[in-house]
Design an enzyme around this catalytic site. Structure first.
Site, PDB file in Angstrom:
ATOM      1  N   ASN A 210       5.479  -8.006  16.165  1.00 32.55           N
ATOM      2  CA  ASN A 210       4.019  -8.148  16.146  1.00 32.55           C
ATOM      3  C   ASN A 210       3.632  -9.308  17.063  1.00 32.55           C
ATOM      4  O   ASN A 210       4.493  -9.978  17.637  1.00 32.55           O
ATOM      5  CB  ASN A 210       3.516  -8.363  14.710  1.00 32.55           C
ATOM      6  N   PRO A 305      12.234  -7.387   2.381  1.00 33.06           N
ATOM      7  CA  PRO A 305      11.958  -8.252   1.225  1.00 33.06           C
ATOM      8  C   PRO A 305      10.779  -9.175   1.541  1.00 33.06           C
ATOM      9  O   PRO A 305      10.563  -9.518   2.702  1.00 33.06           O
ATOM     10  CB  PRO A 305      13.249  -9.060   1.078  1.00 33.06           C
ATOM     11  N   ILE A 307       9.817 -12.627   1.535  1.00 36.55           N
ATOM     12  CA  ILE A 307      10.553 -13.899   1.455  1.00 36.55           C
ATOM     13  C   ILE A 307       9.782 -14.902   0.601  1.00 36.55           C
ATOM     14  O   ILE A 307      10.336 -15.543  -0.303  1.00 36.55           O
ATOM     15  CB  ILE A 307      10.796 -14.468   2.877  1.00 36.55           C
TER      16      ILE A 307
HETATM   17  N1  CTP Z   1       5.559 -13.054   3.801  1.00 38.47           N
HETATM   18  C1  CTP Z   1       6.908 -13.206   3.608  1.00 38.47           C
HETATM   19  N2  CTP Z   1       7.741 -12.131   3.673  1.00 38.47           N
HETATM   20  C2  CTP Z   1       7.257 -10.897   3.914  1.00 38.47           C
HETATM   21  C3  CTP Z   1       5.884 -10.729   4.115  1.00 38.47           C
HETATM   22  C4  CTP Z   1       5.058 -11.826   4.062  1.00 38.47           C
HETATM   23  O1  CTP Z   1       7.373 -14.334   3.405  1.00 38.47           O
HETATM   24  N3  CTP Z   1       8.076  -9.886   3.956  1.00 38.47           N
HETATM   25  C5  CTP Z   1       4.668 -14.215   3.703  1.00 38.47           C
HETATM   26  C6  CTP Z   1       4.012 -14.612   4.997  1.00 38.47           C
HETATM   27  O2  CTP Z   1       4.787 -15.574   5.696  1.00 38.47           O
HETATM   28  C7  CTP Z   1       2.677 -15.158   4.540  1.00 38.47           C
HETATM   29  C8  CTP Z   1       2.352 -14.274   3.358  1.00 38.47           C
HETATM   30  O3  CTP Z   1       3.611 -13.869   2.843  1.00 38.47           O
HETATM   31  O4  CTP Z   1       2.794 -16.466   4.048  1.00 38.47           O
HETATM   32  C9  CTP Z   1       1.551 -13.103   3.775  1.00 38.47           C
HETATM   33  O5  CTP Z   1       1.393 -12.278   2.661  1.00 38.47           O
HETATM   34  P1  CTP Z   1       1.435 -10.708   2.747  1.00 38.47           P
HETATM   35  O6  CTP Z   1       0.710 -10.210   1.556  1.00 38.47           O
HETATM   36  O7  CTP Z   1       2.782 -10.162   2.838  1.00 38.47           O
HETATM   37  O8  CTP Z   1       0.673 -10.475   4.068  1.00 38.47           O
HETATM   38  P2  CTP Z   1       0.662  -9.176   4.863  1.00 38.47           P
HETATM   39  O9  CTP Z   1       2.030  -8.729   5.264  1.00 38.47           O
HETATM   40  O10 CTP Z   1      -0.314  -9.418   5.961  1.00 38.47           O
HETATM   41  O11 CTP Z   1       0.149  -8.207   3.735  1.00 38.47           O
HETATM   42  P3  CTP Z   1      -0.848  -7.011   3.858  1.00 38.47           P
HETATM   43  O12 CTP Z   1      -0.300  -6.199   4.967  1.00 38.47           O
HETATM   44  O13 CTP Z   1      -0.789  -6.394   2.535  1.00 38.47           O
HETATM   45  O14 CTP Z   1      -2.184  -7.641   4.157  1.00 38.47           O
END
Ligand code: CTP
Length: 397
Positions: A210, A305, A307
């Protein structure tokens, strides 16, 4: 606002070959907003003339204890009185020795003795001179007297030898000075962070990623380090320099990022998830480059996962901070993520504002509610986040 705006710096330049780099330092300090007044020793003037420093600083250069330009003839007092710091760069072994002894045999050393502001010294000398027991003693004495030493660095020296004794580069000195002025709100804390995008391989040359630039995460890592924290930055692929005082652990995929985070986590007080972790990865990554066949290609994806959620769910979880980049309904989604992942703090922003740009406008969400911050350059936003976060941390045990 420039990061040294409103700061008055007296820059002492002594007689080392690194004096030529002091000219660039003056330019960088000025660019960062500082008002720079150069004091040149007799030795320093052998390498670079006062004219150069005057042109770059836009201020008169001081060389002589008996300079008649100061109305009261007290340059040694007046110059330091409203200064925020005296920085000596380069500082020769000789000036260190004279400072350690409290001598006042030229304008610069007299100024240092008469100062009521911090003294910062950037040593620059041959490695044998730096390692000499006399210089070691002087460095210890200066530290005991409350003087801050920036460097020296190791590397190739002007004399052709290689070792410890090089002056820090002007960019590093400017960074060190900016850091010096930051309140040490995270002293004694260990911070683990994630940054950048992840790259989920489809085959050896292609993948899903991304457009996260990593700028906000790197600015935050820098602000944490400048606030005195020990920072481990687990970073996906970005082309950004590692901030001073930050240990970067480079990873590519979400799974690698998770492993690196858990390896770095023991002893952490704070975990900040800034990375735009890919939510999915291909089920399998082809061993060889996939050849085009003209037919449609299906790639099956498996969820990665989370994280941040995994770290926050641990019984011994550090203080966890999440980021929420949303394109709409910021309050609802950001606060929703905070509750869902059981985070004490979430930093929310609207993506059209943040991604890739140098400015950011964020809203902080915590137990007490929402706290909008002013739109500002990312380094400034990072410092405001650090200040808010530091206020929420439990006292150091
Ligand atoms: N995060 C993480 N591991 C993932 C996904 C996200 O650690 N696999 C962390 C990001 O670093 C950030 C936060 O979670 O701090 C973002 O939340 P998330 O709900 O996962 O955001 P999006 O992926 O943008 O979710 P959505 O697509 O539902 O908006």
């Amino acid at each position: 606002m420039a990061e040294l705006s409103g700061r008055k710096i007296v820059l002492g330049v002594t007689g080392g070959v690194a004096a030529y780099k002091a000219a660039e330092l003056v330019r960088l300090l000025g660019k960062a907003g500082a008002e720079v007044h150069v004091v040149l020793t007799e030795g320093g003037a052998r390498f670079v003339t006062a004219v150069t420093f005057q042109a770059l600083s836009g201020n008169p250069v001081w060389t002589d204890l008996w300079d008649p330009r100061m109305a009261n003839n007290m340059a040694h007092i007046d110059l330091s009185r409203d200064a925020d710091a005296i920085l000596i760069a380069p500082a020769t072994a000789d000036v260190m020795a004279r400072l350690a002894q409290g001598r006042a045999d030229d304008l610069l050393t007299t100024l240092c003795l008469a100062r009521d502001c911090p003294l910062l010294v950037a040593p620059a000398m041959n490695r044998q001179m730096w390692e000499h027991p006399a210089t070691r003693r002087n460095a210890v004495q200066l530290a005991a007297d409350g003087v801050t030493l920036f460097g020296p660095a190791a590397g190739e020296q002007a004399c052709g030898e290689v070792g410890l004794g090089r002056m820090l580069e002007p960019e590093d000195l400017c960074e060190a000075l900016i850091g010096f002025f930051q309140p040490k709100l995270l002293a004694g804390r260990r911070v683990v962070m994630t940054a950048g995008p992840t790259f989920e391989a489809i085959d050896p040359v292609r993948g899903i990623t991304n457009s996260s630039s990593g700028k906000m995460a790197y600015a935050l890592a820098r602000a944490c380090a400048q606030a005195g924290a020990d920072v481990a930055l687990v970073s996906g692929p970005v082309a950004l320099p590692v901030p001073a005082g930050v240990a970067r652990i480079s990873v590519r995929s979400a799974l690698q990022m998770r492993d690196a985070v858990f390896a770095a986590l023991p002893g952490a007080d704070v975990f900040i998830g800034v990375a735009a972790v890919a939510d999915y990865r291909p089920d399998t990554s082809a061993e060889h480059k996939i050849k085009k066949s003209g037919a449609a290609l299906q790639i099956s994806l498996t969820p990665n996962p989370d994280i941040l959620a995994e770290v926050a769910a641990r019984a011994d979880a550090p203080f966890c901070v999440g980021f929420a980049a949303e394109s709409r309904n910021l309050d609802e989604y950001a606060e929703g993520k905070r509750r869902a992942k059981k985070l004490p703090l979430v930093v929310g922003n609207l993506v059209q504002d943040g991604l890739g740009s140098d400015d950011n406008q964020v809203v902080l969400y915590d137990e007490a509610g929402r706290h909008p911050l002013e739109r500002a350059p990312k380094p400034e936003v990072a410092r405001a986040i650090v200040a808010h976060l530091a206020g929420l941390l439990p006292p150091l045990s």
